[in-house]
Design a protein around this motif. Structure first.
Motif, short mmCIF file in Angstrom:
data_model
loop_
_atom_site.label_atom_id
_atom_site.label_comp_id
_atom_site.label_asym_id
_atom_site.label_seq_id
_atom_site.Cartn_x
_atom_site.Cartn_y
_atom_site.Cartn_z
N MET A 1 0.86 -1.20 0.00
CA MET A 1 0.00 0.00 0.00
C MET A 1 0.88 1.24 0.00
SD MET A 1 -3.36 0.40 0.31
CE MET A 1 -4.58 1.61 0.79
N ASN A 2 0.89 1.95 -1.05
CA ASN A 2 1.65 3.19 -1.06
C ASN A 2 0.72 4.35 -1.37
OD1 ASN A 2 1.10 2.85 -3.66
ND2 ASN A 2 3.18 2.52 -4.34
N GLY A 3 1.32 5.52 -1.48
CA GLY A 3 0.50 6.71 -1.67
C GLY A 3 -0.36 6.64 -2.90
N ALA A 5 -1.57 4.08 -4.33
CA ALA A 5 -2.70 3.18 -4.14
C ALA A 5 -3.78 3.84 -3.30
CB ALA A 5 -2.22 1.89 -3.47
#
Lengths: 200, 441, 539, 102
Positions: A1-3, A5
Motif C-alpha cells: 500500500m503506497n501513496g 494506491a
C-alpha cells in the motif's frame, strides 16, 4: 500500500459512488452535484495515470465549462424550486437489473485478457515500441510536449523510428474541430437567442 | 509550503524510524497538507485585517485599533472566534445537502490551486509540467460552489447572485486564460517553476518587460484577475444595494466565512500567478542579489534552506503588493453595473487580450526579421530555455539506433502529492530531451 | 526536431494533404465568409444563400477535378494527413456526391425560402458544417476521425432539425434527436475506446492485421478474451452507426425528427447523413475483414442481414398507416436503409467466405450497387421532399389529404412526385429499379454461400411489393381524387418547375438512359474496387 | 488497491453502465444528458488507461482531449435545444414531448 494506491482507491470509490448517485438521485441539481464529484475524481484518476494535461482539461472544460452549462440549463428550465424526477420503483428495479447485467457483460468481456502479452505481441509484430518503452508516460507525468508535438504532426513518443516513417499526427482533427466548434456555436447561439428584428 | 524540501526530509526521517516506503511519503504529504492549509487559513486573517486598515485609511479613519495592540493585529482572529460561535443555520427552504456542501467546494477549489504554485525555486508541492494550466483549471471549479450556494439557498437574492456570479466568472475566465498565455508564448513552458527561473538575472528579464504586448497584458491580466476574484468594482454578486448579500445571503457563521477564506486565497493565488508570470517570481530583479540567492539555493544545508526562505519572501512581497492594490481598488472605485461588467469583458477585454496574444506571437518574428534575434532582453530567452532543458538541442540523439527500451519501466509508483523523482530515465537517454528542466532543490 | 516538423508540414500537409482536402476547405472557407459577411453587414450585398451556393458549387468543381485525377490511376489509394484520412475513388465519389447534393439542397432552400434572409448565414453554416462532417466520415481512416466525422455530421443536424425554433413540433423533434443522438454517440465512443485499446491503434487500415496478432493462433474466435472485447467494441460502434442509418431498433428518432424538421432539412438528412454513414459502415467493415477474422465478419454480415430484414419490414409496415407525407417519407427512408444494408451484408458474407478470391467481381458489385443506389436515392428522395416543401409553401400543410387533385392542377409537380415515388418502389424503367436490381443480384449471389441470404432476398422482394401499396395511395390521392373547390391553387414559378423537373428527369434517366446509367455504374464499380484495394494493400 | 489497467477499465465500465442506465431511466432531458456525460467519461477513463498501459501510447490521451472538446460542443447545442424546447412547451420532460406520434 503506497501513496498512489491510497489515492487510486480514494478516487475510484468517489468516482463510482458519484456515478451511482447520479443514477439514483431524484433531483436534477443534486444529480449535477454528484456528477461534479464523479468527473472531478475522474480527473484525479487522470493525474494518477500520468495524464496531467488531460486531467486539467477535464477540470477546465468538462467540470468548469460543460457542467456549469448543465446547471445553468437546470436553473433556466426548472419550474419549481427543485426539480424532482419521479421514477416508479418497478422501473428502477428493472433498470438496475439490466444495468447489472450489462456491467457484468462488459466486465466479463475484459477479464482474462493478458494485457502484457497482447501488448508485446502487437509491439513485436508492428515494430513499435513496447508498452513500457521509450515514451515513458510514467516519467514524472510530463506529457505536455509530446501532446503538443503530436498535435502538430510529429511523434516523439514513437522514438527510434520517428526519423523515417510518418506516424499519426493530429493536425487535421485539431483544425477541423475548430471549424466544428464555430459551426456549433453559431447553431447554439441561433437557437438560444430571440428572433432579432432588423432595424430598417 | 516547504513541501518538496521538507517532504523529502520528513520522509527520510520516517524511513529511519522504520516506516515502510510509500507510507512515509503519504505521512509526509499529510503533514504538509495540514501545514499548507494552516498557513493559508491564516492568510485570509492577515488580508482581512489589511483590508480593514486600508479601508479605514482611505476613508480617513483609523480602522481596527483595539484588539491585540495598537494596530488591531488580532481583530480578524476575534472576528473568526465570533463566527465560529454563531449558529450554523440552514433555511428550511434550502436543499440542505447542497447548501452545506457549497462552501467547501469554493474553499477547496481555491486552496487546491496552491498545490502547483511554486513559492520559491523548487519549493512547490507538485512540480507539474502543466502547472499554470492545472492552476487555472482548479480555480475555475470555484464557480460551482457559488452556483450551488445560490441555487440551494432557496432564496431569490441568492439565486440571482449566484447566476450573476457564474456568468461573470465564466466570462472572465476567457481573457484570464488568454492573458496568462501571453508570457507563456515567450517562455515556451507551462511549468511555473521553470518560468520563474527564466526571469533571473535582472529586471529587464522579467516578462513584464519582455515586449510591449506582455507589458500591456500584465495590466489586462490584473484587471481580469480582480474581476474573476469577484472583487470590487466587479463584486456584483454580492451587491448589497441590489441583492442583499448575493449568493451568501442565507449563510451564517463558519460557512459564511469559508466563502471569504476562498475569496482571499484566490486573490493571493491570482496575484501569485501574476508575480511568477510577469514579475520575476522569487527573483529580486537586481542581478547581484539574484545570483547570490541562486548560489545559496544551489548549495546544501541550512544556507540552501535560507535561500529558499528568502525566495519565498521576495515572492510573497510581490504577491501581497498585488493583493494590496486589489484592496485599494475596492475602496476607491465605485461598483459598476452587471451589464457593464459583462460588456467590459466580452466587448473589450476579450478582443484586447486576443490582439495582445497575436501580437506576442508576431513580435519575435518581427524582431527576428529586423534584428536577427527574438527578444530584446539581454539574452535570448529561447537559448536560455534550451540550455535549461537537458539534451534538447544538442542532446537529441542523431542516430535512431540508440536503444529504445527503458528497462525500469513506467510502473514505478509516483507519489501524487510529492515530486519523487523516478529512478528510471538515465542521463543521456533518448527521451530526456522532452523532459523539462529538473526542478533544482 | 523542429526542422523535421516544418519539413513534415510542408511535404505532407501542404503539398499533398491540403490538395486532397480541397472540397472540404472550400466549404470551411464559405462558412467563414458567410459569418464575416454578416459581421460587417455585407449580407445585403452578398446574401447568405448566394454565398452558400457559390461555395458548394466550387466544392463540386474541386471534387470533380479530384475525380478525374483519381480515376486516371486505377486502384489509387493513398492516406493523407499522416494516415488520418484516405484518398481513393470511394472517398472522392462520396465527396462529389455530397457536394452535388449540397448544391441541390441549397438550391431547394433558395427556391422554397425556408431560412429568411436574416437567418440564412446560420442555416447555411450548419448545413455546410454538417456536409464537411459527412465528407470526413466518407474518408476516415482512423477511429478518431470516424468519431469526429459522426459528431460533425450529427451535431449541426440537431440544430437544423430545430431550426424553426418557434414551432412546438420542431423543438420537440430536435430535443428527441439530440438526446438519442448524443446517447448513441457516447455508446459508439465507448466501443471505439475498447477497439483502440485492445488493438493498440486507432488506424483503421491496421485493424484487421492487429486482430490477427491479438488472436490466439491467428484465428479470431469468441474463445479469446481479447477478441471478445473487440467484438463488444465493434457492436457498440455499430449501435452508433445504426442510429445514424436509422436501422431498427435504433430508428425511433427518425419519424419524429423528419416530421418536426422542415422538408428541406428532412431531405438533406435522409440522403446525406445516410450516405456518409454507409460510407463509414463499408469502410469500417472492410477494415475489420481479414483472413483471421473471416468467420466473425461473416457472422456479422448475416447479423446485418437480419437487421436489414427487420428494418425494411418495419419501415414499410409503419409507413402504411401514415397520414403525414413527411412521416411517410421518413418510414420509407427507414425501409430504404434496410434495402441498402442488404448490399453491405452480402458484401461481408462474400468477402469473408473461403471462396472470396474467386468472387472478387461479385464483392465489388455489392458495393457498386450500394453506390448506385445512393446516387439514385439522392434524386428520388430529394425530389419527393422538394415537392413536399414546395406544396407546403402554398397549402401550409403536409398532410397527404391536402394533395388531392394535384395531378390536374399542377401536372409538373405531380408527375415529378410520380416519378420519385414509383422509383422508390422500384418499378422499371426508373433508376430505383436498376439500383434495387443490382443489390438484389448481389444478395442472390451471396445466397450460394449462406442460405440466410436467400431469405433476405425473399423478404426484400416481398417488401418491395408491399411498399407499392402506400406509395400508390399517395398517387391515388394526387391523381384520382378531386381537388376541393375552396383550396388554394398551386402555381409554381418557372424556376421551381424547372428544379423539380430536373430531379424527375434524373430519376428517369438514371433508369432508362444507358449512357448516364452505365457511366454511373462504371464509376460506382471503380469506386467500390478502390475501397477493397486500399484494404488489400495495407494488409 | 494498486492502480492497474483492469482497475481503470472497471471504473470505465461502471461509469459507462451508470450512464446508460441514467439515459434509459430519466425523463428529464437534462438528466439524460448527464447520463451521456457519464458514458463519455467512461470512454475517456478507458482511453487514458490504455494510453498509460498499452501500445496505444499518447494517442489515447489525444483521443480523450478531442472527446472532451466534442462533448462540450455537443452539450452546448443540446442545452440550447433544451432551452428552446422549454420556451415552447414549458417543460423538459421527454415523455411529455408527445405532439409527434405515429
Amino acid at each position: 500500500m503506497n501513496g498512489e494506491a491510497v489515492f487510486f482507491t480514494l478516487f475510484t470509490v468517489s468516482a463510482c459512488l458519484g456515478a451511482l448517485a447520479v443514477v439514483v438521485s431524484q433531483n436534477v441539481v443534486r444529480m449535477a452535484f454528484w456528477l461534479i464529484i464523479c468527473l472531478g475524481s475522474t480527473a484525479g484518476l487522470f493525474f494518477l495515470a500520468d495524464a496531467d494535461f488531460v486531467g486539467a482539461v477535464q477540470l477546465l472544460i468538462y467540470v468548469g465549462g460543460t457542467l456549469v452549462l448543465l446547471v445553468f440549463a437546470v436553473m433556466l428550465t426548472s419550474s419549481g424550486p427543485y426539480v424532482k424526477i419521479e421514477t416508479s420503483p418497478g422501473e428502477v428495479i428493472l433498470a438496475g437489473m439490466i444495468g447489472l447485467l450489462f456491467l457484468f457483460m462488459v466486465i466479463a468481456a475484459q477479464t482474462g485478457i493478458d494485457w502484457e502479452g497482447t501488448g508485446s505481441r502487437i509491439a513485436e509484430a508492428s515494430e513499435i515500441d513496447p508498452p513500457d518503452g521509450t515514451f515513458d508516460t510514467g516519467a514524472e507525468g510530463h506529457t505536455l510536449r509530446p501532446i503538443g508535438m503530436s498535435l502538430l504532426g510529429l511523434r516523439p513518443d514513437r522514438g527510434a523510428a520517428a526519423s523515417g516513417t510518418l506516424f499519426t499526427g493530429y493536425l487535421l482533427p485539431f483544425e477541423i474541430v475548430s471549424v466544428h466548434l464555430l459551426v456549433v456555436l453559431v447553431g447554439a447561439a441561433y437557437l438560444a437567442r430571440a428572433k432579432r428584428r432588423r432595424e430598417a | 509550503m516547504f513541501l518538496t524540501l521538507a517532504t523529502q526530509s520528513l520522509a527520510e526521517l520516517l524511513e529511519s524510524a522504520g516506516i515502510s516506503s510509500g507510507w512515509q511519503y503519504a505521512g509526509a504529504a499529510v503533514v504538509h497538507m495540514a501545514l499548507l492549509f494552516g498557513v493559508f487559513s491564516l492568510c485570509p486573517f492577515f488580508f482581512i485585517w489589511m483590508e480593514r486598515k486600508v479601508a479605514g485609511r482611505i476613508q480617513d479613519r483609523l480602522g481596527p485599533t483595539r484588539v491585540g495592540g495598537r494596530f488591531g493585529w488580532l481583530q480578524s482572529l476575534a472576528d473568526g472566534i465570533k463566527l465560529i460561535q454563531k449558529e450554523d443555520l440552514c433555511p428550511p427552504a434550502a436543499d440542505s445537502l447542497l447548501f452545506r456542501a457549497a462552501p467547501y467546494i469554493v474553499c477547496m477549489a481555491s486552496f487546491a490551486a496552491f498545490v502547483v504554485l511554486p513559492f520559491s525555486d523548487g519549493w512547490v508541492a507538485v512540480a507539474a509540467d502543466s502547472g499554470l494550466f492545472i492552476m487555472l483549471a482548479v480555480m475555475s471549479l470555484e464557480v460551482f460552489g457559488i452556483i450551488l450556494a445560490g441555487y440551494s439557498s432557496g432564496s431569490k437574492w441568492s439565486l440571482f447572485g449566484g447566476m450573476r456570479e457564474a456568468a461573470q466568472m465564466v466570462s472572465y475566465e476567457i481573457p484570464l486564460a488568454i492573458c496568462a498565455v501571453i508570457p507563456i508564448v515567450a517562455a515556451g513552458s507551462l511549468n511555473l517553476n521553470e518560468i520563474g527561473n527564466m526571469q533571473s538575472g535582472g529586471i529587464q528579464n522579467w516578462f513584464l518587460f519582455h515586449d510591449p504586448f506582455t507589458f500591456i497584458a500584465f495590466f489586462v491580466y490584473f484587471i481580469v484577475a480582480t474581476a474573476s476574484c469577484k472583487r470590487a468594482p466587479f463584486d456584483l454578486a454580492e451587491a448589497e444595494s441590489e441583492l442583499v448579500g448575493g449568493f451568501h445571503t442565507e449563510y451564517s457563521g463558519m460557512r459564511w466565512s469559508f466563502f471569504f477564506m476562498g475569496e482571499y486565497a484566490s486573490m493571493f493565488a491570482v496575484c501569485g500567478i501574476a508575480s511568477i508570470l510577469f514579475l520575476g517570481g522569487w527573483n529580486t530583479g537586481i542581478p547581484a542579489i539574484d545570483q547570490g540567492l541562486a548560489a545559496m539555493r544551489a548549495s546544501s544545508g541550512p544556507s540552501a534552506y535560507l535561500g529558499g526562505v528568502l525566495g519565498i519572501g521576495v515572492f510573497a512581497v510581490k504577491a501581497v503588493i498585488g493583493v494590496f492594490i486589489q484592496v485599494w481598488l475596492r475602496w476607491t472605485v465605485p461598483r459598476i453595473r452587471i451589464d457593464q461588467v459583462i460588456t467590459v469583458c466580452l466587448k473589450y477585454l476579450v478582443p484586447i487580450s486576443c490582439f495582445l496574444f497575436l501580437g506576442s506571437i508576431t513580435w519575435p518574428l518581427l524582431l527576428h526579421a529586423g534584428q536577427q534575434r527574438t527578444t530584446w532582453t539581454s539574452e535570448p530567452l529561447g537559448e536560455r530555455m534550451a540550455a535549461a532543458i537537458p539534451g534538447n538541442v544538442a542532446g537529441r540523439p542523431a542516430n535512431p539506433d540508440e536503444p529504445a527500451a527503458n528497462p525500469d519501466g513506467s510502473d514505478e509508483s509516483r507519489h501524487p502529492a510529492s515530486d519523487v523523482p523516478s529512478e528510471a530515465a538515465p542521463a543521456g537517454h533518448a527521451v530526456t530531451w522532452m523532459k523539462p528542466v529538473e526542478v533544482t532543490r | 526536431m523542429f526542422s523535421q516538423l516544418i519539413q513534415n508540414l510542408i511535404d505532407h500537409t501542404v503539398e499533398t494533404s491540403l490538395g486532397y482536402f480541397q472540397a472540404e476547405l472550400w466549404l470551411c472557407g464559405t462558412i467563414v465568409v458567410l459569418l464575416l459577411a454578416r459581421l460587417f453587414s455585407l449580407d445585403r450585398l452578398l446574401p447568405g444563400n448566394v454565398l452558400a451556393l457559390a461555395g458548394s458549387v466550387t466544392a463540386v468543381f474541386a471534387a470533380w477535378s479530384q475525380l478525374e485525377t483519381v480515376q486516371a490511376e486505377p486502384g489509387f489509394s493513398e492516406t493523407f494527413f499522416t494516415g488520418l484520412m484516405i484518398q481513393d475513388l470511394f472517398s472522392v465519389y462520396f465527396r462529389l456526391f455530397l457536394a452535388l447534393f449540397l448544391v441541390l439542397t441549397v438550391a431547394l432552400t433558395i427556391l422554397s425560402g425556408i431560412p429568411d434572409g436574416e437567418d440564412a448565414p446560420d442555416f447555411y453554416t450548419l448545413l455546410l458544417g454538417a456536409t464537411i462532417g459527412m465528407m470526413i466520415m466518407a474518408g476516415a481512416n482512423n477511429l478518431l476521425m470516424l468519431f469526429i466525422g459522426v459528431e460533425m455530421a450529427s451535431v449541426p443536424s440537431y440544430a437544423m432539425v430545430g431550426f424553426l425554433k418557434g414551432r412546438r413540433t420542431s423543438s420537440e423533434a430536435a430535443l428527441k434527436y439530440v438526446v438519442y443522438g448524443a446517447g448513441a454517440a457516447g455508446v459508439m465512443l465507448y466501443g471505439i475506446s475498447l477497439i483502440a485499446g485492445v488493438l493498440g491503434t486507432g488506424d483503421m487500415s491496421l485493424l484487421a492485421d492487429r486482430i490477427r496478432i491479438v488472436a490466439e493462433g491467428g484465428v479470431a474466435g469468441l474463445g479469446d478474451a481479447e477478441v471478445r472485447l473487440v467484438v463488444l467494441g465493434v457492436m457498440l460502434v455499430l449501435v452508433g452507426l445504426a442510429f445514424k442509418l436509422s436501422l431498427v431498433p435504433f430508428h425511433f428518432w427518425c419519424p419524429d425528427a423528419f416530421e418536426g424538421a422542415s422538408a428541406e432539412v428532412g431531405g438533406f438528412l435522409s440522403v446525406a447523413s445516410k450516405a456518409g454513414a454507409f460510407a463509414l459502415l463499408v469502410r469500417f467493415a472492410v477494415s475489420l475483414s481479414g483472413p483471421s477474422s473471416a468467420a466473425l465478419m461473416s457472422a456479422f454480415g448475416i447479423g446485418l442481414g437480419v437487421i436489414a430484414m427487420v428494418t425494411m419490414t418495419f419501415g414499410n409496415l409503419a409507413a402504411y398507416g401514415q397520414s403525414n407525407m413527411k412521416r411517410l417519407l421518413a418510414y420509407s427512408t427507414i425501409a430504404h436503409a434496410g434495402y441498402m444494408l442488404m448490399a453491405v451484408s452480402a458484401m461481408l458474407v462474400m468477402q469473408n467466405s473461403p471462396q472470396a478470391g474467386a468472387l472478387g467481381q461479385e464483392i465489388n458489385a455489392c458495393i457498386g450497387g450500394l453506390l448506385y443506389y445512393l446516387a439514385v436515392y439522392l434524386f428520388m428522395n430529394l425530389g419527393a421532399f422538394a415537392v413536399v416543401a414546395l406544396i407546403r409553401n402554398y397549402t401550409f400543410t403536409e398532410e397527404i389529404s391536402s394533395y388531392a387533385g394535384l395531378g390536374r392542377q399542377n401536372p409538373v409537380l405531380a408527375v415529378c412526385m410520380l416519378f420519385c415515388l414509383v422509383s422508390l418502389v422500384g418499378i422499371p424503367p426508373f433508376g430505383g429499379f436498376f439500383a434495387k436490381l443490382m443489390i438484389f443480384g448481389s444478395v442472390y449471389k451471396a445466397g450460394d454461400l449462406h442460405w440466410s441470404m436467400y431469405l433476405l432476398l425473399a423478404v426484400g422482394g416481398l417488401n418491395t411489393v408491399f411498399s407499392l401499396v402506400y406509395y400508390l395511395r399517395v398517387l391515388k390521392v394526387m391523381f384520382i381524387e378531386e381537388r376541393p373547390a375552396d383550396s388554394r391553387p398551386i402555381r409554381l414559378p418557372s424556376l421551381e418547375r424547372a428544379y423539380v423537373s430536373l430531379l424527375g428527369a434524373f430519376v428517369l434517366l438514371l433508369g432508362c438512359a444507358p449512357l448516364l446509367a452505365d457511366g454511373l455504374t462504371l464509376l460506382a464499380g471503380e469506386a467500390a474496387n478502390s475501397v477493397f484495394s486500399a484494404a488489400v494493400t495495407s494488409r | 488497491m494498486q492502480p492497474s489497467l483492469s482497475g481503470y477499465l472497471l471504473i470505465g465500465a461502471v461509469l459507462f453502465t451508470c450512464g446508460v442506465v441514467c439515459m434509459a431511466t430519466r425523463r428529464n432531458a437534462i438528466g439524460v444528458l448527464m447520463g451521456v456525460e457519464l458514458v463519455l467519461n467512461g470512454a475517456n477513463v478507458n482511453l487514458v488507461a490504455f494510453s498509460r498501459y498499452t501500445t496505444l501510447g499518447i494517442d489515447g490521451q489525444i483521443y480523450s482531449l478531442f472527446i472532451i472538446v466534442l462533448a462540450a460542443a455537443e452539450a452546448a447545442l443540446a442545452l440550447a435545444i433544451a432551452l428552446n424546447f422549454y420556451n415552447n412547451h414549458l417543460t423538459i420532460d421527454v415523455d411529455k414531448a408527445s405532439s409527434l406520434k405515429g
